[in-house]
Design a protein around this motif. Sequence first.
Motif, PDB file in Angstrom:
ATOM      1  N   SER A  50      26.801  14.478  27.705  1.00 23.09           N
ATOM      2  CA  SER A  50      26.570  14.974  26.345  1.00 23.09           C
ATOM      3  C   SER A  50      26.581  13.844  25.334  1.00 23.09           C
ATOM      4  O   SER A  50      26.767  14.092  24.138  1.00 23.09           O
ATOM      5  CB  SER A  50      27.635  16.007  25.970  1.00 23.09           C
ATOM      6  OG  SER A  50      28.926  15.399  25.929  1.00 23.09           O
ATOM      7  N   SER A  51      26.416  12.614  25.813  1.00 23.79           N
ATOM      8  CA  SER A  51      26.391  11.487  24.886  1.00 23.79           C
ATOM      9  C   SER A  51      25.224  11.639  23.915  1.00 23.79           C
ATOM     10  O   SER A  51      24.218  12.277  24.221  1.00 23.79           O
ATOM     11  CB  SER A  51      26.267  10.177  25.656  1.00 23.79           C
ATOM     12  OG  SER A  51      25.106  10.180  26.461  1.00 23.79           O
ATOM     13  N   GLY A  70      10.766  13.286  26.492  1.00 20.96           N
ATOM     14  CA  GLY A  70      11.683  12.789  25.493  1.00 20.96           C
ATOM     15  C   GLY A  70      12.703  11.837  26.068  1.00 20.96           C
ATOM     16  O   GLY A  70      12.629  11.420  27.231  1.00 20.96           O
ATOM     17  N   ARG A  71      13.668  11.528  25.267  1.00 19.40           N
ATOM     18  CA  ARG A  71      14.739  10.603  25.673  1.00 19.40           C
ATOM     19  C   ARG A  71      15.702  11.266  26.653  1.00 19.40           C
ATOM     20  O   ARG A  71      16.216  10.623  27.562  1.00 19.40           O
ATOM     21  CB  ARG A  71      15.479  10.157  24.411  1.00 19.40           C
ATOM     22  CG  ARG A  71      16.676   9.240  24.635  1.00 19.40           C
ATOM     23  CD  ARG A  71      17.296   8.886  23.296  1.00 19.40           C
ATOM     24  NE  ARG A  71      18.545   8.136  23.433  1.00 19.40           N
ATOM     25  CZ  ARG A  71      19.366   7.855  22.414  1.00 19.40           C
ATOM     26  NH1 ARG A  71      19.030   8.253  21.186  1.00 19.40           N
ATOM     27  NH2 ARG A  71      20.473   7.167  22.618  1.00 19.40           N
ATOM     28  N   PRO A 117      21.000  13.835  18.685  1.00 22.88           N
ATOM     29  CA  PRO A 117      19.613  13.739  19.136  1.00 22.88           C
ATOM     30  C   PRO A 117      19.340  14.524  20.411  1.00 22.88           C
ATOM     31  O   PRO A 117      18.229  15.038  20.602  1.00 22.88           O
ATOM     32  CB  PRO A 117      19.408  12.236  19.349  1.00 22.88           C
ATOM     33  CG  PRO A 117      20.759  11.640  19.403  1.00 22.88           C
ATOM     34  CD  PRO A 117      21.642  12.513  18.594  1.00 22.88           C
ATOM     35  N   ARG A 118      20.362  14.659  21.256  1.00 26.04           N
ATOM     36  CA  ARG A 118      20.187  15.482  22.458  1.00 26.04           C
ATOM     37  C   ARG A 118      19.960  16.945  22.066  1.00 26.04           C
ATOM     38  O   ARG A 118      19.115  17.639  22.635  1.00 26.04           O
ATOM     39  CB  ARG A 118      21.413  15.347  23.362  1.00 26.04           C
ATOM     40  CG  ARG A 118      21.272  16.015  24.729  1.00 26.04           C
ATOM     41  CD  ARG A 118      22.557  15.871  25.529  1.00 26.04           C
ATOM     42  NE  ARG A 118      22.865  14.480  25.819  1.00 26.04           N
ATOM     43  CZ  ARG A 118      22.439  13.821  26.898  1.00 26.04           C
ATOM     44  NH1 ARG A 118      21.673  14.451  27.795  1.00 26.04           N
ATOM     45  NH2 ARG A 118      22.772  12.555  27.088  1.00 26.04           N
ATOM     46  N   SER A 136      18.691  17.992  19.268  1.00 25.87           N
ATOM     47  CA  SER A 136      17.365  18.071  18.665  1.00 25.87           C
ATOM     48  C   SER A 136      16.297  18.280  19.731  1.00 25.87           C
ATOM     49  O   SER A 136      15.417  19.147  19.596  1.00 25.87           O
ATOM     50  CB  SER A 136      17.083  16.788  17.867  1.00 25.87           C
ATOM     51  OG  SER A 136      15.775  16.783  17.369  1.00 25.87           O
ATOM     52  N   GLU A 137      16.371  17.512  20.809  1.00 26.17           N
ATOM     53  CA  GLU A 137      15.392  17.673  21.888  1.00 26.17           C
ATOM     54  C   GLU A 137      15.543  19.022  22.571  1.00 26.17           C
ATOM     55  O   GLU A 137      14.546  19.674  22.908  1.00 26.17           O
ATOM     56  CB  GLU A 137      15.539  16.542  22.911  1.00 26.17           C
ATOM     57  CG  GLU A 137      14.960  15.227  22.461  1.00 26.17           C
ATOM     58  CD  GLU A 137      14.773  14.253  23.625  1.00 26.17           C
ATOM     59  OE1 GLU A 137      14.912  14.661  24.794  1.00 26.17           O
ATOM     60  OE2 GLU A 137      14.486  13.079  23.344  1.00 26.17           O
ATOM     61  N   LEU A 138      16.785  19.440  22.796  1.00 34.23           N
ATOM     62  CA  LEU A 138      17.015  20.715  23.460  1.00 34.23           C
ATOM     63  C   LEU A 138      16.368  21.847  22.677  1.00 34.23           C
ATOM     64  O   LEU A 138      15.718  22.732  23.258  1.00 34.23           O
ATOM     65  CB  LEU A 138      18.514  20.961  23.614  1.00 34.23           C
ATOM     66  CG  LEU A 138      18.921  22.290  24.253  1.00 34.23           C
ATOM     67  CD1 LEU A 138      18.445  22.382  25.694  1.00 34.23           C
ATOM     68  CD2 LEU A 138      20.437  22.477  24.179  1.00 34.23           C
ATOM     69  N   ILE A 139      16.532  21.852  21.362  1.00 35.73           N
ATOM     70  CA  ILE A 139      15.911  22.884  20.527  1.00 35.73           C
ATOM     71  C   ILE A 139      14.409  22.893  20.724  1.00 35.73           C
ATOM     72  O   ILE A 139      13.782  23.954  20.910  1.00 35.73           O
ATOM     73  CB  ILE A 139      16.258  22.658  19.042  1.00 35.73           C
ATOM     74  CG1 ILE A 139      17.750  22.839  18.792  1.00 35.73           C
ATOM     75  CG2 ILE A 139      15.455  23.605  18.148  1.00 35.73           C
ATOM     76  CD1 ILE A 139      18.194  22.347  17.424  1.00 35.73           C
ATOM     77  N   ARG A 140      13.820  21.711  20.707  1.00 33.50           N
ATOM     78  CA  ARG A 140      12.359  21.641  20.808  1.00 33.50           C
ATOM     79  C   ARG A 140      11.860  22.104  22.172  1.00 33.50           C
ATOM     80  O   ARG A 140      10.827  22.769  22.267  1.00 33.50           O
ATOM     81  CB  ARG A 140      11.892  20.217  20.508  1.00 33.50           C
ATOM     82  CG  ARG A 140      11.922  19.877  19.012  1.00 33.50           C
ATOM     83  CD  ARG A 140      11.444  18.485  18.739  1.00 33.50           C
ATOM     84  NE  ARG A 140      12.487  17.502  18.998  1.00 33.50           N
ATOM     85  CZ  ARG A 140      12.262  16.209  19.203  1.00 33.50           C
ATOM     86  NH1 ARG A 140      11.006  15.751  19.233  1.00 33.50           N
ATOM     87  NH2 ARG A 140      13.266  15.371  19.396  1.00 33.50           N
ATOM     88  N   VAL A 141      12.598  21.789  23.228  1.00 31.56           N
ATOM     89  CA  VAL A 141      12.154  22.218  24.560  1.00 31.56           C
ATOM     90  C   VAL A 141      12.330  23.723  24.726  1.00 31.56           C
ATOM     91  O   VAL A 141      11.453  24.412  25.282  1.00 31.56           O
ATOM     92  CB  VAL A 141      12.904  21.452  25.667  1.00 31.56           C
ATOM     93  CG1 VAL A 141      12.423  21.911  27.031  1.00 31.56           C
ATOM     94  CG2 VAL A 141      12.689  19.948  25.526  1.00 31.56           C
ATOM     95  N   ILE A 142      13.455  24.276  24.248  1.00 31.73           N
ATOM     96  CA  ILE A 142      13.635  25.725  24.313  1.00 31.73           C
ATOM     97  C   ILE A 142      12.507  26.420  23.561  1.00 31.73           C
ATOM     98  O   ILE A 142      11.918  27.404  24.050  1.00 31.73           O
ATOM     99  CB  ILE A 142      15.005  26.134  23.732  1.00 31.73           C
ATOM    100  CG1 ILE A 142      16.142  25.645  24.630  1.00 31.73           C
ATOM    101  CG2 ILE A 142      15.078  27.653  23.570  1.00 31.73           C
ATOM    102  CD1 ILE A 142      17.522  25.842  24.027  1.00 31.73           C
TER     103      ILE A 142
END
Length: 334
Positions: free
Chosen positions: A100-101, A130-131, A105-106, A108-114
């Motif tokens: 969960s580091s 993504g990153r 930003p993690r 942010s990406e999770l929202i976009r993928v969901i």
Amino acid sequence: MQWGLPWPGAEQARAAEAAGAIAFCTGEFADVDAYVTSTEMALGSSSAAVGPGIAYAFARSPFVHASALRHLHRLAPERVFLGLGAGSFRMNRDWFGVDSSHAAPRMSELIRVIRAFLTAENGEPITFDGRFYSIDADVRAPVFGALDIPILIGAFNKYMVRTVGRDADGILGHGIFTDRWWSEAVAPELAFGAADSGRSVDDITRWGWVITAVDDDDPEAAIAAARRQIAFYLTVKTYDPLVELHGWQDEVAAIRRAFRESPTTIGDHVSDDMLWSIAICGDTAQASEMLGKRTDLPDVGFLSCPSFLVGRRARARFNDAAIGFAGDRLAAIG
């Protein structure tokens, strides 16, 4: 403020909807799964919005979050929301076995993928590079179709609040949020994040938990329960910036000493200033006065009865009282 409840069970939920509740939510822990409880909410309610508030974000893949939401949508069409929380670094590492580091930003990406999974049409591949997430899903089964499901984030520190402003539909505030924390800490960072992505901050919803303990028969017991709940939350050092904003360092130091030595006494160190800044409690008259003094409540408040050292029967009584109080008082002030 419109209102809802953490899931109280189907019987009390029916009474709450009749009194004006617009949403039910659920948290999760080692013995409670947010999506299982959301299914109970979907089947046990008829008009209110239902969803996790919060589900552990990184403990599940974006695919798993999205498939659960699609399933819930079939049970409660147009009533589903998703509330995500990062959880602590140690919890993610030691309980879930996940990284969960770089949480903001993690997230942010999770929202976009969901969202990519939720907005896909049949036959449309879902790709994301993504990153933290790399997705190349070509799902041939006819199971998609765009869904508009709001995604809210349980956010406290400024970086996660900015992430809400940039990427999410709303914020889920913690039960210890005060008027000053909403206005002086949350609002500027939401606006910062929104401006960074060219959004209007007015389009971001503000939901939150509100510690609520009303008991006309034994108001002192309700007040004591609210004090203990506040104290229990403030044993967590994550919330020290809020403590420092209000100048409550001495009280919180005493709470943490008592928590190590005599946990049942931690509420004794919650001052009246802390109580009135955070909770709605006591008899109906005092609870109404406390509500009237609040100047920056969330748009939707989940009236959360105390749970620390409070038994199931007492929580049910608090829920009944909260439903009656909200139906009478919140309807009056709008």
